[in-house]
Design a protein around this motif. Sequence first.
Motif, short mmCIF file in Angstrom:
data_model
loop_
_atom_site.label_atom_id
_atom_site.label_comp_id
_atom_site.label_asym_id
_atom_site.label_seq_id
_atom_site.Cartn_x
_atom_site.Cartn_y
_atom_site.Cartn_z
N LEU A 108 2.84 22.05 1.73
CA LEU A 108 3.53 23.25 1.25
C LEU A 108 4.61 24.08 2.02
O LEU A 108 4.04 24.41 3.27
CB LEU A 108 2.95 24.17 -0.25
N THR A 150 4.32 31.34 -3.87
CA THR A 150 4.90 31.18 -5.15
C THR A 150 3.04 31.41 -5.94
O THR A 150 3.01 31.82 -7.29
CB THR A 150 5.79 30.57 -5.85
N GLN A 183 6.61 27.95 -2.02
CA GLN A 183 5.74 27.81 -2.57
C GLN A 183 4.44 29.13 -1.99
O GLN A 183 3.64 28.53 -3.94
CB GLN A 183 5.43 26.08 -2.47
#
Length: 469
Positions: free
Chosen positions: A285, A292, A289
């Motif tokens: 990631l 989030t 990402q």
Amino acid sequence: MPDTPRLSRRELLRAASLVPVAGALAACATPAAKPAATGSAAPVATSAANPFGVGGKPLEVWIFDGGFGNAYATDIHQPLFKGKYPKVEIKHNFTKEITKVLQPRFANGSPPDVIDNSGANAMDFGALVQDGQMQDLTPLLDAPSWDDPATKVRDLLDPSVIEIGTYDGKFNVLGYVNYIFGIWYSQKVFRDNGWVVPKTWDEFIKLSEDIKKSGKMAPFTYAGKFPQYLYESLLTMAAKIGGNEVLVNIDNLEDGAWTTDAMKQSAERWAEVGAKFVMEGTSGLDHVQTQTAQNKYKVAMLPSGSWLENEQKDTTPADFEYGVFPIPDVTGSDKLPYGMVHAQPGETFFVPSKAANVPGGIEYLRAMLSKKAAGDFSELVRTVSVVKGAGDGRPLSPGAKSATEAVAAAGANVVYWRWERWYAQLKDEGIAATGELMTGRLAPDKYLERMQKKADDLKKDTAIKKYKR
């Protein structure tokens, strides 16, 4: 701050060698020195109000479109500049790919006038300085400030801005934001679950175990594709254990700097976190990402800097309430006390020495350093400016407030390093090696040996200019 492949120092120097090196900033009469005239146009008279002799040439500005976006330039800085110089056409541009987009401009001798050289894809500052591609901004420091002709620009700035932006005695780089680093979390989540910010490493491990056992979320993550977010915490912990000299020695390419006991203890502890507490899939990631995932309550803690809150504003729940805490006490006999932090000027601007409008570029930076511009910027992007007093009386978001309190509590116990900007190859090695450390593919001792070997190779390479703190 996304990462992309970077041109090596030698590639940059080869490209830059295709064009002649520009002249240095020439001295001028009072009130401040001004750049040498460029092109065939007659120089514009200088004054306290126009210390660099800005005329009517267009001004080309490039902004790194990262955690702070680029609206601050179009909505704050450029209107302020245009208010004073309405005849100057500002050509605004932004990109996440600074090196990819702008490196060819240096190769053909036509760089823009102002560059926000920031993010993981920033151009190699060390190579730019070595090749004479950066304008000496010392006259900016000695110019009258935008707000008060009786106050010099240098007197508005935190001294670290000048220190970190200086290469070989010349101030070349203006850091505009006080980046404050630490472990970020949701204050709401911690309150709701009765989780307490850890002040010792044992407490951090116990907290991580409790979060993991709860099944509510993973304890920890980092930007797996960009492990520099994690080596920031690793280096800060090493400095806490062994003192600031750990970082100074790394910067100075001292023999054995990467393999000290402090570095070993830090690497071992973070490798344990990687093995036991990292969110599943982290290694694949990127920073957005993982951040989030935190906003979606899938993970509790991650390392980042004070741009995080603004970067995540579109996905963060209204009641999330960002907070940041420093690296906890580690050994019980750490050389630096609890609360020490890594903080240093970031969002780095410079004026290329071969820019078509050097006077306009430097004046643009002077406008940025006005209290109004810096204060409006801080409020818009929820962060802390390097301009003293710029945020006074302005509302602070939870994350900005937490970061401000953290650096205030640290007092004199603030650390930083410079090797990343001096030696791009060493940064690339750190990114790759830290990723392998955190996924268990590289043991802590082998990780440090790998970093030391790269540093030793750089030290022996006579083609690479060396810097020293």
